[in-house]
Design a protein around this motif. Structure first.
Motif, PDB file in Angstrom:
ATOM      1  N   THR A  64     -19.855 -10.238 -10.657  1.00  0.00           N
ATOM      2  CA  THR A  64     -20.116 -11.069 -11.841  1.00  0.00           C
ATOM      3  C   THR A  64     -19.448 -12.440 -11.674  1.00  0.00           C
ATOM      4  N   THR A 102     -27.997 -15.398 -12.318  1.00  0.00           N
ATOM      5  CA  THR A 102     -27.352 -14.455 -13.238  1.00  0.00           C
ATOM      6  C   THR A 102     -26.993 -13.196 -12.469  1.00  0.00           C
ATOM      7  N   GLN A 121     -25.700  -9.169 -13.647  1.00  0.00           N
ATOM      8  CA  GLN A 121     -25.153  -8.247 -14.649  1.00  0.00           C
ATOM      9  C   GLN A 121     -24.972  -6.855 -14.067  1.00  0.00           C
ATOM     10  N   TYR A 153     -25.941  -3.748  -9.646  1.00  0.00           N
ATOM     11  CA  TYR A 153     -26.093  -5.022 -10.354  1.00  0.00           C
ATOM     12  C   TYR A 153     -27.560  -5.442 -10.357  1.00  0.00           C
TER      13      TYR A 153
END
Length: 197
Positions: free
Chosen positions: A64, A75, A77, A89
């Motif tokens: 992250t 991005t 997550q 992820y």
């Protein structure tokens, strides 16, 4: 699950140990190597970093934080923390001209060394998760084998090696941009060192 994690770590160790790496660039704190085998091209980026290896390991194994230094990560997550050492992820990459943005579902396996001479390992590979099917907005991409090996140099410095294996599908894009992509690899490596230090 256990097999995937094991093979993830083993694949990175196998890639790192392959003979025939050729050095393509040398800068002050960065060396870039390539390895070609059939239609698979692998990169190795070796970085000299002035922080202890356990700290580099904890910073690099948390994906992250990756978008703080890697512009290829738009991005990131956490989908699932499988165990203390394994996380899945969902990552998206910014679009390139004329292309849809790419997305990835990856398994990240982190391992501390069992013996003093062994490196810390952060291994990455793509996985398929039914809960995250490909979406029409993104081009679902695959990471065969990638990750970091962190070797202790002293109590306050370490060598970070980043590996990435690329298939022939990405080759035309890379070949067209090899000068550009080695520049991009360089810039990313400099950002990584800056972030770690």
């Amino acid at each position: 699950q256990a097999y995937l994690s094991y093979s993830n770590v083993a694949a990175l160790a196998h890639l790192a140990a392959k003979p025939g790496w050729e050095i393509t660039r040398t800068l002050d704190d960065i060396k870039i190597w390539t390895h070609e085998e059939g239609d698979v091209l692998s990169f190795k980026v070796e970085m000299q970093v002035k922080i202890p290896s356990p700290l580099a390991f904890s910073l690099l194994s948390d994906f992250t934080l990756r978008q703080e230094w890697d512009k290829h990560f738009l991005t990131c997550q956490v989908l699932q923390a499988v165990s203390e050492e394994e996380k899945m992820y969902y990552v998206t990459s910014p679009p390139r001209r004329g292309h849809k943005p790419r997305d990835f579902v990856i398994l990240v396996s982190q391992r501390r060394p069992c013996k003093t001479r062994e490196p810390y390992t952060v291994a990455v590979r793509s996985v398929t998760l039914r809960a995250v099917p490909p979406s029409p907005e993104f081009s679902r991409s695959e990471i065969l084998c990638a990750g970091f090996q962190i070797h202790r140099k002293s109590s306050s410095s370490c060598t970070v090696c980043y590996f990435n294996q690329v298939t022939s599908g990405v080759m035309p894009y890379l070949a067209a941009n090899l000068a550009g992509s080695s520049k991009s690899i360089e810039d990313t490596a400099l950002e990584c060192i800056k972030f770690l230090e």
